[in-house]
Design a protein around this motif. Structure first.
Motif, short mmCIF file in Angstrom:
data_model
loop_
_atom_site.label_atom_id
_atom_site.label_comp_id
_atom_site.label_asym_id
_atom_site.label_seq_id
_atom_site.Cartn_x
_atom_site.Cartn_y
_atom_site.Cartn_z
N ILE B 80 2.78 6.52 22.48
CA ILE B 80 2.71 5.85 21.18
C ILE B 80 2.10 6.79 20.15
O ILE B 80 2.60 6.91 19.02
N ALA B 81 1.05 7.49 20.53
CA ALA B 81 0.40 8.41 19.59
C ALA B 81 1.37 9.49 19.16
O ALA B 81 1.42 9.88 17.99
N ARG B 82 2.17 9.98 20.12
CA ARG B 82 3.09 11.07 19.80
C ARG B 82 4.17 10.59 18.82
O ARG B 82 4.59 11.35 17.95
N PHE B 83 4.58 9.35 18.98
CA PHE B 83 5.66 8.85 18.12
C PHE B 83 5.15 8.03 16.93
O PHE B 83 5.93 7.41 16.23
N ALA B 84 3.82 8.09 16.72
CA ALA B 84 3.25 7.33 15.59
C ALA B 84 3.91 7.74 14.27
O ALA B 84 4.20 6.91 13.42
N TRP B 85 4.16 9.05 14.18
CA TRP B 85 4.77 9.56 12.93
C TRP B 85 6.12 8.94 12.68
O TRP B 85 6.47 8.64 11.55
N VAL B 86 6.88 8.79 13.76
CA VAL B 86 8.21 8.22 13.62
C VAL B 86 8.09 6.80 13.08
O VAL B 86 8.81 6.40 12.16
N GLY B 87 7.14 6.07 13.65
CA GLY B 87 6.93 4.69 13.20
C GLY B 87 6.57 4.65 11.73
O GLY B 87 7.13 3.86 10.95
N TYR B 88 5.65 5.53 11.34
CA TYR B 88 5.22 5.56 9.94
C TYR B 88 6.41 5.88 9.02
O TYR B 88 6.67 5.18 8.04
N ALA B 89 7.15 6.94 9.40
CA ALA B 89 8.29 7.35 8.57
C ALA B 89 9.33 6.23 8.50
O ALA B 89 9.91 5.96 7.44
N GLY B 90 9.54 5.57 9.64
CA GLY B 90 10.49 4.46 9.66
C GLY B 90 10.06 3.35 8.73
O GLY B 90 10.87 2.79 7.99
N GLY B 91 8.76 3.05 8.75
CA GLY B 91 8.24 2.01 7.85
C GLY B 91 8.49 2.36 6.40
O GLY B 91 8.93 1.52 5.61
N ILE B 92 8.22 3.62 6.07
CA ILE B 92 8.44 4.06 4.68
C ILE B 92 9.92 3.94 4.33
O ILE B 92 10.29 3.46 3.25
N ALA B 93 10.77 4.39 5.28
CA ALA B 93 12.22 4.34 5.02
C ALA B 93 12.66 2.90 4.73
O ALA B 93 13.43 2.65 3.80
N LEU B 94 12.14 1.95 5.51
CA LEU B 94 12.50 0.55 5.29
C LEU B 94 12.01 0.06 3.94
O LEU B 94 12.69 -0.71 3.25
N LEU B 95 10.82 0.52 3.55
CA LEU B 95 10.29 0.12 2.24
C LEU B 95 11.19 0.61 1.12
O LEU B 95 11.46 -0.11 0.15
N VAL B 96 11.65 1.85 1.27
CA VAL B 96 12.55 2.40 0.25
C VAL B 96 13.86 1.61 0.25
O VAL B 96 14.37 1.23 -0.80
N LEU B 97 14.33 1.31 1.46
CA LEU B 97 15.58 0.57 1.59
C LEU B 97 15.48 -0.80 0.93
O LEU B 97 16.39 -1.24 0.22
N VAL B 98 14.34 -1.46 1.12
CA VAL B 98 14.19 -2.81 0.57
C VAL B 98 14.14 -2.75 -0.95
O VAL B 98 14.55 -3.66 -1.64
N LEU B 99 13.63 -1.64 -1.47
CA LEU B 99 13.62 -1.49 -2.93
C LEU B 99 15.04 -1.33 -3.45
O LEU B 99 15.40 -1.83 -4.51
N LEU B 100 15.86 -0.58 -2.68
CA LEU B 100 17.21 -0.31 -3.14
C LEU B 100 18.15 -1.48 -2.88
O LEU B 100 18.96 -1.84 -3.71
#
Lengths: 639, 382
Positions: B80-100
């Motif tokens: 989980i720690a190793r892929f934490a970044w992926v989770g964070y980036a995914g969250g940001i991507a979804l936030l951008v997507l929801v804005l668009l």
């Protein structure tokens, strides 16, 4: 793996270049900091939970009794009070849209166990149709349960008595007096004042007022334009009611803001007289040239706006919409006509402005003008001979204005027309008013068609693509008479305070040389008052001064060469093929006060059909407005 | 650093097997969650006037959430720690997507439709933010925490989602996200005085920010200060909620007997105002019991944090606890009229699939921390 036990590795068995001791020390320090801070965070959060607990304790235990009385035995019910809708008054202060009492039965859903059963009982006392029941049930579902829905409006005394007697069997039903809109002048001002109707789903703009039973919104005319002003703002009462809905007492009351009265510039009496004078298919606009106020605006036929109050039946609606005389449409603002000869002043002014002619320049009219192998006829087949501008207007010579159009070009004519309010948005308070059309070369080319010189010539006498409303023609005439860019408008005062635009100085000058305007007015004076003028039928009786004007008639159907040769007579054509008759004018000619435009559909001749109406309208205006003088004084209309 | 020893360690942990890990799951905590969800079932049963339309769905969602939670709990915390970044980036991507492409509700862009599910990326983002920050701070030494340059990237990690959520615009969730971030910073050992400076900055900036708020957001603040000023509009909710709460009294009106709720005086009683419904029907005793259960959940989070032997797990647990706490606090404070209405549901109790899933996802991470509380991470670095 040998000898390795959980819990040991953090303390002892790190691999790597770092000193194991340093690593452990650092780890302990980090852990210490975290522990302290996590405890702080955790304790803080538990403390805030404690705060929530204390808050609940205060609400539920200490103040519990107070809230209990509010909620349990006597439920608090918030109700809106609908403010009276503002009235519409005419120029003289007469109410032309008012309110009258309306006794009605309402249903409050939260006060009955079973809406269906209550309605069933009700319809045994006062019969309800299935449609009505469906509507009531829909309203009940759509609204909050304490907002009443209308069961039946306009109750008679007998019905009310029967409902009151049976009240114990009708839980949730209450009788209430509301108001309904009343238009005392009925169809006389329908096109201007408009009408109101229950709000539709799409009108729900968040104003809680619109949820109230019996509320109406403006659907047309002044009622629609000033809807928000007329509507006012809802007040509210918070009531304590017991389980069967009886009001125990009022907890709080906030009065709403009543709708504001709107005074319009139209004179209802004058309007009535005018409508009595005109026939189906005719529209008349009377405007104050000094400030653009509309004194009267009549369009025949009309309709009774009171009908909209209780809802228009399908049959009535079909009758209105299928009627070829279009009673729902205000022809003064939505009827589009070619202006014909009434447009010639625009052509003359465009030519003068472009310096392609002087007032004294003469043009010879042999009765026609030839362009290539096309012949453009003058209305006078014998020709007018040699004419200057003034005499060309007076005789309404077509050849002279063919020539002027040819010299000025279509775009200059269009530019001049726009300055006079033709083909532009007039921004009047009547939603849906048509802008009309004044063609230019570019407009035609945008349609992929060329603009020919022949088109210009035809447009020189106001025929062709022009589409103008009687309102626009009245505006043109008012601007000719005043030299100012007055805008037609109806609102005179709101809530007893005069609106801007009442004084002539409120309106900017058109910027047309006074000399040119004078020439036009002089020509128009000659039309009505000199021998040989085309509008002598519009001459005012002596005591009213002189009117200046211009006649016009426009074909609605092309007259072919064969027809001409066989002796074409408009009178012998079927009615809808006969030309429209037009007249524009203003009076007094030497000190212009009122402009008038008249369009008589299929009236054949401006001089015979339209000019007398304009004359009678102005006589009526002078008779009436001597009683209620025009100008900036506005009567204080609030009671 | 990645010597044979570490590899051996990993192998050994894997060797313990799924069954053994399952045994390590704190079933008492799972039981606690079930109790909270059961409260939700009862309340939604009352709000819906029966098992339909809310209660059954709620139970099904919770069941699905449980499976999700336990499954995540079995995943090695280092993975989980190793892929934490992926989770964070995914969250940001979804936030951008929801804005668009998001759906608009109440003048804001908030959710995306994924099949039958309405996902609110801002909910997910709060978990992912905690994950990302924990990953950033996991190996930082005390000295390093004092280095202001080291704090710039994580500060940006907080500000980016906060900005995106503000843009939606969803002021309430943006503030909660910021506060969750601040909680992790605090737990990680950022010096006190830095918080003091930021607090002072906020105090200065707040009046300026007020000018930029939406009308509906300002209306919430003004009606909060004087709810009676708008008894039929925004203030209606608060007034009715307080009447419902207060009239519940000590013991409540009884299950299905809440007049305020059942006569529809109470708005959105299945979502934002579910707690009011509980308090009206079960009284102060019931409300405090539910509050106590929710507090236990928070306490458990911190207990896991204190018990954990690696910084990543500690920060993750403390951050998740803070997130859950803020949810509960904002919701209950809102329905008691203590803070302006914010549209925040009560986790595990309110009706709503998206919030339930993200909550259970967070608890899955928490379980993983607990199960792998003794896992090996590299040492702190300067």
């Amino acid at each position: 793996m040998i000898g390795f036990r959980r819990g040991e590795h953090a303390a002892g068995s790190r691999v790597g270049g770092m000193g194991a001791k340093g690593v452990r020390k650092e780890e302990e320090r980090r852990r210490g900091v975290f522990t302290r801070r996590a405890l702080l965070l955790g304790l803080g959060q538990v403390g805030l939970f404690g705060f929530l607990g204390s808050r609940l304790y205060r609400l539920q235990s200490e103040d519990g009794e107070r809230y209990k009385t509010l909620a349990e035995e006597n439920r608090v019910s918030a109700r809106l009070i609908s403010p009276p809708r503002g009235r519409v008054l005419d120029r003289a202060g007469t109410v032309v849209a008012g309110n009258r009492l309306n006794w009605r039965a309402l249903l409050v859903a939260e006060q009955t166990q079973d809406v269906g059963a209550t309605l069933e009982t009700f319809s045994r006392i006062v019969p309800l149709t299935d449609q009505e029941r469906a509507r009531i049930e829909r309203e009940v579902r759509r609204r909050r349960r304490f907002v009443p829905a209308i069961v039946r409006e306009f109750l008679s005394w007998e019905d009310m008595a029967r409902i009151e007697v049976n009240a114990p069997d009708l839980p949730g039903i209450l009788i209430d007096v509301g108001t309904t809109r009343l238009y005392p002048e009925a169809e006389h001002l329908a096109h201007l004042v408009g009408y109101v109707a229950p709000p539709a789903e799409r009108d729900m703009d968040g104003d809680p007022l619109l949820e109230l039973p019996g509320i109406r919104v403006g659907r047309a005319g002044i009622e629609r334009h000033h809807d928000l002003l007329l509507r006012g703002r809802a007040g509210a009462v918070q009531l304590e009611v017991n389980a069967v809905g009886r009001v125990i007492r009022e907890l709080d009351r906030r009065e709403g803001v009543p709708g504001q009265d709107v005074q319009i510039s139209v004179d209802a009496e004058l309007q009535k007289a005018l409508r009595g004078r005109i026939e189906e298919g005719t529209s008349v606009v009377v405007m104050d040239v000094r400030n653009g106020e509309l004194i009267a605006m009549a369009s025949q036929p009309s309709f009774d706006p009171n009908v909209f109050n209780a809802g228009v039946s399908g049959a009535q609606w079909r009758e209105w919409t299928r009627n070829r005389a279009t009673p729902l449409i205000n022809k003064a603002t939505n009827g589009l006509y070619a202006p014909g000869s009434t447009f010639k002043m625009m052509v003359g002014l465009a030519a003068l402005d472009a310096r392609v002619v002087t007032p004294a320049d003469r043009v010879f009219c042999p009765g026609h003008m030839d362009l290539g192998d096309t012949r453009f006829h003058c209305w006078n087949r014998n020709g007018h001979g040699s004419l200057d501008m003034r005499s060309a207007i007076k005789a309404s010579c077509d050849v002279y204005f063919y020539e002027m159009a040819k010299r000025a070009g279509i775009n200059r004519i269009a530019a001049m027309s726009k300055r006079f309010g033709l083909g532009v948005d007039l921004d009047i308070e009547l939603p849906g008013t048509r802008r009309g059309l004044v063609p230019t070369r570019e407009w035609r080319e945008a349609q992929g068609k060329p603009w020919n010189l022949g088109d210009t010539i035809v447009h020189g006498i106001g025929q062709g693509f022009y589409q103008l409303t009687p309102l626009a023609l009245a505006t043109m005439t008012a601007r000719l008479a005043s030299g100012r860019a007055v805008q037609p408008h109806l609102t005179r005062a709101i809530g007893g305070r005069a609106v801007r635009g009442v004084r002539a100085e409120d309106w900017p000058s058109l910027g047309i040389p006074e000399r040119d305007l004078k020439l036009m007015r002089d020509g128009m004076w000659a039309v009505v008052n000199e021998d040989g003028g085309t509008g002598k039928t519009g001459k005012l009786p002596g005591q009213y001064g002189a009117m200046a004007g211009k006649t016009g008639s426009v074909q609605v159907r092309r007259v072919t060469r064969e027809q001409r040769e066989r002796g074409y007579k408009a009178e012998n054509q079927p009615r809808e093929w006969r030309p429209h008759a037009l007249f524009v004018g203003f009076a007094p000619a030497d000190n212009p006060q009122y402009a008038v435009s008249v369009v008589v559909e299929h009236g054949i001749s401006g001089s015979a059909a339209a000019a007398p109406i304009a004359r009678d309208a102005l006589v009526e205006v002078f008779n009436r407005l001597r009683v209620t003088p025009p100008g900036p004084r506005v009567a204080d209309v609030r009671p | 650093m990645s010597g044979a020893y570490e590899r051996r360690l990993l192998t050994r942990d894997r060797g313990t097997g799924v069954l053994q890990k399952l045994w390590q799951i704190p079933w008492s905590f799972v039981l606690l969650l079930c109790a909270v969800a059961a409260v939700g079932y009862v309340a939604l049963y009352s709000a819906g006037g029966g098992a339909e339309p809310y209660a059954t769905k709620h139970a099904l969602r919770f069941g699905f959430g449980l499976v999700l939670m336990v499954s995540i709990g079995l995943v090695d915390i280092r993975v989980i720690a190793r892929f934490a970044w992926v989770g964070y980036a995914g969250g940001i991507a979804l936030l951008v997507l929801v804005l668009l492409h998001g759906n608009v509700g109440k003048g804001a862009q908030r959710w995306i439709d994924i099949g039958p599910l309405q996902l609110q990326p801002s909910e997910l983002m709060k978990i992912m933010l905690v994950l990302g920050l924990a990953a950033w701070f996991q190996r930082a030494s005390w000295e390093r925490m004092g280095n202001i340059l080291f704090l710039v990237p994580p500060a940006l990690m907080v500000l980016l989602p906060v900005g995106l959520i503000l843009k939606q615009p969803n002021l309430g969730t943006a503030l909660i996200t910021g506060m969750v971030g601040a909680g992790v910073f605090f737990a990680a050992g950022v010096r006190w005085w830095k918080f003091a400076i930021i607090a002072a900055g906020v105090a200065v900036a707040a009046p300026i920010a007020y000018d930029h708020l939406h009308d509906y957001q300002r209306a919430r603040i003004t009606t909060f200060l004087d709810p009676e000023s708008d008894p039929l509009g925004a203030g209606y909710n608060i007034i009715q909620s307080k009447i419902a709460l207060g009239s519940g009294g000590l013991w409540g009106k009884g299950f299905l007997q809440g007049t305020q709720g059942h006569l529809n005086f109470l708005p959105e009683k299945q979502t934002d105002f579910i707690f009011t419904m509980i308090a009206e029907e079960f009284g102060l005793v019931g409300a405090l019991s539910v509050l106590g259960l929710l507090a236990l959940v928070v306490v458990f989070c911190f207990a896991v944090a204190l018990r954990c032997r690696h910084q990543f797990g500690r920060l993750l647990a403390a951050g998740l606890g803070t997130n859950f706490f803020l949810y509960v606090f904002v919701n209950v404070a809102m329905v008691t009229g203590s803070i302006p209405v914010g549209g925040v549901p009560l986790p595990l109790i309110s009706h709503g699939g998206s919030a339930m899933l993200t909550t259970m996802l967070g608890f899955g991470l928490l379980l993983s921390v607990f199960v792998h509380r003794d896992a090996e991470f590299g040492p702190a670095r300067d």
